[in-house]
Design a protein around this motif. Structure first.
Motif, PDB file in Angstrom:
ATOM      1  N   UNK A   1       0.860  -1.188   0.000  1.00  0.00           N
ATOM      2  CA  UNK A   1       0.000   0.000   0.000  1.00  0.00           C
ATOM      3  C   UNK A   1       0.894   1.235   0.000  1.00  0.00           C
ATOM      4  N   UNK A   2       0.398   2.312  -0.550  1.00  0.00           N
ATOM      5  CA  UNK A   2       1.107   3.585  -0.532  1.00  0.00           C
ATOM      6  C   UNK A   2       0.286   4.603   0.238  1.00  0.00           C
ATOM      7  N   UNK A   3       1.027   5.454   0.974  1.00  0.00           N
ATOM      8  CA  UNK A   3       0.355   6.547   1.661  1.00  0.00           C
ATOM      9  C   UNK A   3      -0.108   7.578   0.641  1.00  0.00           C
ATOM     10  N   UNK A   4      -1.262   8.154   0.897  1.00  0.00           N
ATOM     11  CA  UNK A   4      -1.729   9.240   0.037  1.00  0.00           C
ATOM     12  C   UNK A   4      -1.165  10.540   0.585  1.00  0.00           C
ATOM     13  N   UNK A   5      -0.082  11.003  -0.057  1.00  0.00           N
ATOM     14  CA  UNK A   5       0.624  12.194   0.410  1.00  0.00           C
ATOM     15  C   UNK A   5       0.624  13.248  -0.683  1.00  0.00           C
ATOM     16  N   UNK A   6       0.549  14.499  -0.253  1.00  0.00           N
ATOM     17  CA  UNK A   6       0.617  15.642  -1.167  1.00  0.00           C
ATOM     18  C   UNK A   6       2.017  16.210  -1.101  1.00  0.00           C
ATOM     19  N   UNK A   7       2.632  16.433  -2.270  1.00  0.00           N
ATOM     20  CA  UNK A   7       3.981  16.951  -2.240  1.00  0.00           C
ATOM     21  C   UNK A   7       4.487  17.356  -3.598  1.00  0.00           C
ATOM     22  N   UNK A   8       5.794  17.570  -3.649  1.00  0.00           N
ATOM     23  CA  UNK A   8       6.488  17.987  -4.861  1.00  0.00           C
ATOM     24  C   UNK A   8       7.713  17.106  -5.036  1.00  0.00           C
ATOM     25  N   UNK A   9       8.133  16.954  -6.296  1.00  0.00           N
ATOM     26  CA  UNK A   9       9.276  16.099  -6.577  1.00  0.00           C
ATOM     27  C   UNK A   9      10.095  16.706  -7.701  1.00  0.00           C
ATOM     28  N   UNK A  10      11.420  16.600  -7.536  1.00  0.00           N
ATOM     29  CA  UNK A  10      12.331  16.982  -8.614  1.00  0.00           C
ATOM     30  C   UNK A  10      13.509  16.033  -8.565  1.00  0.00           C
ATOM     31  N   UNK A  11      13.834  15.475  -9.685  1.00  0.00           N
ATOM     32  CA  UNK A  11      14.891  14.477  -9.752  1.00  0.00           C
ATOM     33  C   UNK A  11      16.253  15.157  -9.701  1.00  0.00           C
TER      34      UNK A  11
ATOM     35  N   UNK B   1      29.917  27.301  -8.381  1.00  0.00           N
ATOM     36  CA  UNK B   1      30.893  27.131  -7.316  1.00  0.00           C
ATOM     37  C   UNK B   1      30.409  26.202  -6.209  1.00  0.00           C
ATOM     38  N   UNK B   2      29.144  25.842  -6.233  1.00  0.00           N
ATOM     39  CA  UNK B   2      28.593  24.991  -5.183  1.00  0.00           C
ATOM     40  C   UNK B   2      28.011  23.738  -5.844  1.00  0.00           C
ATOM     41  N   UNK B   3      28.546  22.577  -5.488  1.00  0.00           N
ATOM     42  CA  UNK B   3      28.157  21.305  -6.114  1.00  0.00           C
ATOM     43  C   UNK B   3      28.189  21.422  -7.639  1.00  0.00           C
ATOM     44  N   UNK B   4      29.340  21.763  -8.185  1.00  0.00           N
ATOM     45  CA  UNK B   4      29.398  22.012  -9.642  1.00  0.00           C
ATOM     46  C   UNK B   4      29.112  20.788 -10.504  1.00  0.00           C
ATOM     47  N   UNK B   5      29.438  19.622 -10.002  1.00  0.00           N
ATOM     48  CA  UNK B   5      29.256  18.426 -10.831  1.00  0.00           C
ATOM     49  C   UNK B   5      28.097  17.556 -10.374  1.00  0.00           C
ATOM     50  N   UNK B   6      27.270  18.097  -9.486  1.00  0.00           N
ATOM     51  CA  UNK B   6      26.168  17.324  -8.929  1.00  0.00           C
ATOM     52  C   UNK B   6      24.876  18.127  -9.059  1.00  0.00           C
ATOM     53  N   UNK B   7      23.822  17.453  -9.458  1.00  0.00           N
ATOM     54  CA  UNK B   7      22.500  18.071  -9.513  1.00  0.00           C
ATOM     55  C   UNK B   7      21.728  17.689  -8.259  1.00  0.00           C
ATOM     56  N   UNK B   8      21.207  18.685  -7.621  1.00  0.00           N
ATOM     57  CA  UNK B   8      20.467  18.468  -6.373  1.00  0.00           C
ATOM     58  C   UNK B   8      18.985  18.329  -6.698  1.00  0.00           C
ATOM     59  N   UNK B   9      18.358  17.330  -6.104  1.00  0.00           N
ATOM     60  CA  UNK B   9      16.932  17.136  -6.279  1.00  0.00           C
ATOM     61  C   UNK B   9      16.228  17.107  -4.937  1.00  0.00           C
ATOM     62  N   UNK B  10      14.897  17.078  -4.965  1.00  0.00           N
ATOM     63  CA  UNK B  10      14.170  17.091  -3.704  1.00  0.00           C
ATOM     64  C   UNK B  10      12.886  16.270  -3.816  1.00  0.00           C
ATOM     65  N   UNK B  11      12.437  15.834  -2.676  1.00  0.00           N
ATOM     66  CA  UNK B  11      11.133  15.208  -2.521  1.00  0.00           C
ATOM     67  C   UNK B  11      10.501  15.847  -1.277  1.00  0.00           C
ATOM     68  N   UNK B  12       9.398  16.552  -1.474  1.00  0.00           N
ATOM     69  CA  UNK B  12       8.783  17.346  -0.407  1.00  0.00           C
ATOM     70  C   UNK B  12       7.367  16.844  -0.166  1.00  0.00           C
TER      71      UNK B  12
ATOM     72  N   UNK C   1       3.385  18.981 -10.907  1.00  0.00           N
ATOM     73  CA  UNK C   1       3.489  19.512  -9.550  1.00  0.00           C
ATOM     74  C   UNK C   1       2.086  19.710  -8.980  1.00  0.00           C
ATOM     75  N   UNK C   2       1.661  18.748  -8.171  1.00  0.00           N
ATOM     76  CA  UNK C   2       0.307  18.791  -7.628  1.00  0.00           C
ATOM     77  C   UNK C   2       0.082  19.955  -6.677  1.00  0.00           C
ATOM     78  N   UNK C   3       1.129  20.394  -5.972  1.00  0.00           N
ATOM     79  CA  UNK C   3       0.949  21.489  -5.006  1.00  0.00           C
ATOM     80  C   UNK C   3       0.662  22.812  -5.711  1.00  0.00           C
ATOM     81  N   UNK C   4       1.318  23.054  -6.854  1.00  0.00           N
ATOM     82  CA  UNK C   4       1.057  24.299  -7.589  1.00  0.00           C
ATOM     83  C   UNK C   4      -0.375  24.296  -8.104  1.00  0.00           C
TER      84      UNK C   4
END
Length: 869
Positions: free
Chosen positions: A39-49, A106-117, A359-362
């Motif tokens: 089962x999955x929780x029904x959660x509202x949020x945002x995601x970026x890879x 100059x900050x994390x030049x070779x890495x892409x930052x993503x998020x799950x909110x 983006x369901x939150x927008x």
């Protein structure tokens, strides 16, 4: 947790038949090689890879509805409603920060930052489900049963609630995943043993309480009411508050806990406590939901108090309204540090559903805030709300959403994201062989574990574009700084929280609190801060005495005792002055003591000196009269030699009184009592011999007493006087050689009294006792001889003189003992003069009267006639 459960069942359940749990394992070759979520929780949020993922927990919806349980069907998942604009802005601030970091070379030049909110819906149950989703991921199947590789997220920004953070951090600690909260302030979260992976970019309640203490101390508010919410946030802050307020002499006038269910009866009971308390200042540490019913009652009663608001409601728009203006104007609040983020406003205004369809939150934001109903066919007939395409303009000038002038929680979100980004940057820049891990190794980009961030997060240190330094202390707390806001009425009838200062513990002591007094609004008639004390401060010269059964702030002010002072306000004790100093009348300063002794310059000394000299002159005068008329019958009949001796001794008695006047010296102390004792013994012994002679003469006038006078001739009289006086001389000699009187500076009273210490009280008592013995014998003999014929009788006069003498010296003893300082000397002088004048007048005044005024009676015939009659 799901993965652990799958591994357990995979290893130990091969012999089990199919079940709802085991059926979740599938295999193409008969072996279990993957796990599936039931089962999955029904959660509202945002995601970026991204290459590296971070999680977020925010409050977007304020109300959560949990469906009723029927126990006959599978329970439905909760759903949330009532959109919170501030929470949505905080989420978008995190998204903006991630985009900004990804654009920064100059900050994390070779890495892409993503998020799950995720949205926690202000409920612990929902927040816990969201946290579990961040820890274990949301993939429907999981085939890597060795649990290798990076976890779904490496760190979490949030949760904003203290209670949520306590619960979630306890679980995250098991997974050793760092959590950086932007709003959880409970001081309990600073416990590194219980929450080793918890950090925050907002100061803890312990500092918030210290900031409140700075304000209370600044305005001398020592009698303070305390109201808190019934949760971890309020109760822990209350504990810190009650411990810290005594640090500057303050006290809690009353302590009340707001009810969780907004019970009106309980709230009105709290209002009754507030009304009957003399405290004018009330500190409220609570969240909005608890306070609103209380403020409704405050408005109903039109109760004016000075409110101190905690950061949880000091900037809340629910209270900054025209309705509450009459009672809440002038409120001072502790506010989260305000910051500025360049480009955030443009980012917020650029958010539209068509830019990010997934983006369901927008989309939810547009639906809830603008009442939009999205449809693929824009020409579709509107059925409810307003038909939107997502292309509408959000740049309305007065739109609250686009206002970024008061970025407080959102600014902390911004700092939290950057703290994780700088931590990852430092971790990835580790030099092999110099790393902090086993064997000085470094972390690998493809296999970063959350626990590896702990070392770098603990030591992270950077400065934001707004100029604020971000770092964490050993407890994971941020640099302690708060803004101070004052609620000011606006022309349109509303209120605005205006920044009037700050509290920054990084500043030197004495400069931690900075306030602009001219910008503060007060809700009192004189537009000045009110006083809130249980007892007015004790002025210098008084000390505090606590009232039994009341806090230490309630006290009486008692004046200092004589010889004690205090020159500070609210002193708890008075201090004794040095030995030669005394307190002034106000009891605020020690001044030199006055020097006191019987002086020739003062009126009393002059009077006694004059009386002494007058007595000496009178003796000299009587002596001259007797010497001039020494051949007359009156003088001859009264034993002229003894009369002359008595007059000489009386003159010495009068003059010895002068030794008691003036500042005592060693020689005056030694002479005064010796001369006094010898002079009076000489006088009284002469009177005793004179009395004995009178009795002997009377007996010799009778036939049976013809031989009596042979024992009282002139040599016998002189010898008797000499022997009796020699005994007094011996007493004085022994006294002076064994325990001689010495000058003594008595500093026990309010004055320095110079006096003569007698040295030996036994010697002084023996001296006086010997004089008293001779006087008593003389009085007894004279009293027995009082009825002798007048021709020979001096007994009446001697009886009267001895009666005066004994009365004076009997009265002298208690008067001398009870007289302080110089007055003891004055009493002794008075006794000497009174007894001397008594003897002089009683014995010699009748004779001088006859000699000078009635010479016709100064004949032998007249004296013999009186005797025969």
């Amino acid at each position: 947790m799901w993965v652990s459960l799958c591994l357990f069942l995979c290893l130990h359940s091969k012999h089990l038949s199919a079940s709802p749990i085991t059926s979740s394992f599938t295999s193409s070759s008969g072996a279990y090689d993957s796990c599936h979520l039931q089962e999955q929780f029904r959660l509202v949020g945002m995601y970026r890879d991204g290459d590296v993922m971070i999680g977020g927990l925010f409050e977007v919806h304020l109300i959560t509805v949990f469906p009723e349980l029927s126990f006959t069907a599978k329970p439905e998942q909760p759903w949330c409603h009532t959109f919170d604009l501030d929470g949505f802005k905080a989420i978008q601030t995190m998204a903006f920060a991630v985009d900004e970091i990804n654009r920064n070379p100059n900050l994390l030049p070779s890495v892409t930052l993503g998020y799950r909110i995720y949205d926690n819906c202000v409920k612990l149950g929902v927040a816990f489900r969201a946290a579990m989703a961040l820890i274990s991921g949301t993939e429907m199947s999981y085939s890597n049963l060795n649990c290798s590789g990076s976890p779904p997220v490496l760190g979490i920004v949030g949760d904003p609630g203290s209670t949520h953070s306590i619960a979630i951090s306890s679980v995250l600690g098991l997974f050793r995943m760092p959590m950086v909260s932007y709003f959880a302030t409970c001081s309990c979260l600073s416990d590194r043993r219980r929450y080793p992976f918890f950090f925050r970019t907002i100061p803890s309640d312990a500092f918030q309480v210290r900031a409140m203490m700075q304000i209370l101390k600044r305005f001398d508010w020592t009698w303070v009411g305390l109201i808190v919410s019934n949760d971890d946030y309020g109760l822990h802050a209350a504990q810190s508050f009650q411990q810290d307020i005594s640090g500057f002499g303050g006290c809690v006038a009353f302590f009340e806990i707001l009810p969780k269910d907004n019970d009106l009866k309980e709230i009105r009971r709290i209002m009754d406590v507030i009304q009957h308390s003399v405290s004018r200042v009330i500190v409220v540490i609570s969240t909005e939901a608890y306070i609103l019913p209380l403020m409704d009652e405050v408005l109903r009663l039109n109760l004016t108090r000075q409110w101190i608001a905690s950061e949880a409601w000091s900037m809340s728009p629910l209270f900054l309204t025209s309705r509450l203006l009459p009672v809440l104007r002038g409120t001072l609040g502790i506010a989260i540090r305000r910051g500025e983020i360049d480009g955030l406003k443009e980012f917020l205004l650029s958010l539209r559903p068509d830019n990010d369809p997934g983006n369901g939150l927008v989309r939810k934001f547009w639906e809830d805030m603008f009442k939009c109903r999205f449809a693929p066919d824009v020409a579709q007939t509107e059925t409810e709300g307003r038909l939107c395409t997502g292309h509408e303009d959000l740049t309305t000038a007065d739109m609250e959403y686009g206002d970024v002038s008061e970025l407080r929680p959102a600014y902390n979100v911004y700092k939290a994201v950057y703290a994780l980004a700088h931590t990852l940057h430092n971790l990835l820049n580790c030099v092999p062989g110099k790393g902090p891990f086993s064997g000085h190794s470094c972390a690998s980009l493809h296999n970063i574990q959350p626990w590896q961030l702990l070392h770098y997060l603990q030591t992270v240190n950077f400065t934001t574009g707004f100029g604020d330094q971000v770092s964490f202390d050993k407890n994971g707390d941020a640099l302690a700084i708060y803004d101070i806001v004052s609620w000011t009425g606006m022309p349109d009838g509303t209120m605005k929280a205006r920044t009037v200062g700050d509290v920054d513990e990084s500043k030197p002591a004495g400069h931690v609190l900075s306030l602009q007094d001219d910008k503060i609004t007060w809700n009192f008639g004189n537009n000045k801060p009110s006083r809130s004390v249980c007892s007015e401060p004790c002025s210098p010269g008084t000390r505090k005495a606590t009232k039994k059964g009341l806090p230490v702030c309630c006290f009486d002010c008692l004046p200092c005792a004589d010889g004690e002072i205090t020159n500070t306000t609210d002193s708890i004790e008075c201090f004794k002055c040095p030995e030669e100093f005394w307190s002034n009348p106000q009891k605020i300063q020690c001044v030199p003591k006055e020097v006191e002794f019987l002086s020739y310059e003062e009126a009393l000394g002059i009077s006694l000196t004059a009386a002494s000299l007058l007595g000496a002159c009178a003796c000299a005068g009587v002596l001259a009269v007797f010497a001039h008329h020494r051949h007359t019958p009156v003088v001859r009949a009264n034993n002229s030699e003894l009369s002359f001796l008595i007059l000489m001794s009386l003159k010495l008695c009068f003059l010895c009184a002068l030794l008691f006047i003036g500042q005592p010296r060693l020689w005056t102390c030694q002479l005064r009592h010796a001369v006094f004792g010898i002079s009076f013994v000489l006088c009284v012994s002469s009177i005793l011999v004179k009395t004995m002679v009178v009795v002997a003469v009377f007996k010799a006038s009778r036939p049976e007493g013809q031989g009596a006078m042979k024992w009282f001739g002139a040599p016998q009289q002189r010898g008797t006087v000499l022997i009796l006086t020699a005994l007094q001389v011996a007493i004085c000699t022994i006294w002076l050689t064994t325990a001689s009187p010495v000058p003594f500076k008595n500093t026990q009273s309010s004055k320095i009294v110079f006096e003569c210490a007698v040295g030996s009280m036994a010697g002084f008592a023996t001296l006086l006792g010997y004089i008293g013995l001779l006087a008593a014998v003389s009085f007894l003999l004279a009293f027995l001889a009082r009825n002798l014929p007048d021709t020979f009788n001096e007994a009446k006069f001697i009886t009267f003189s001895m009666l005066i003498f004994c009365a004076v010296w009997i009265a002298f003893i208690p008067a001398y003992v009870s007289s302080p300082g110089k007055y003891a000397d004055a009493v002794e002088i008075f006794a000497i003069l009174a007894s001397s004048f008594g003897l002089l007048i009683s014995i010699f005044a009748p004779k001088c009267y006859i000699i000078l005024l009635h010479p016709e009676r100064n004949t032998k015939k007249a004296l013999m006639a009186r005797g025969s009659s």
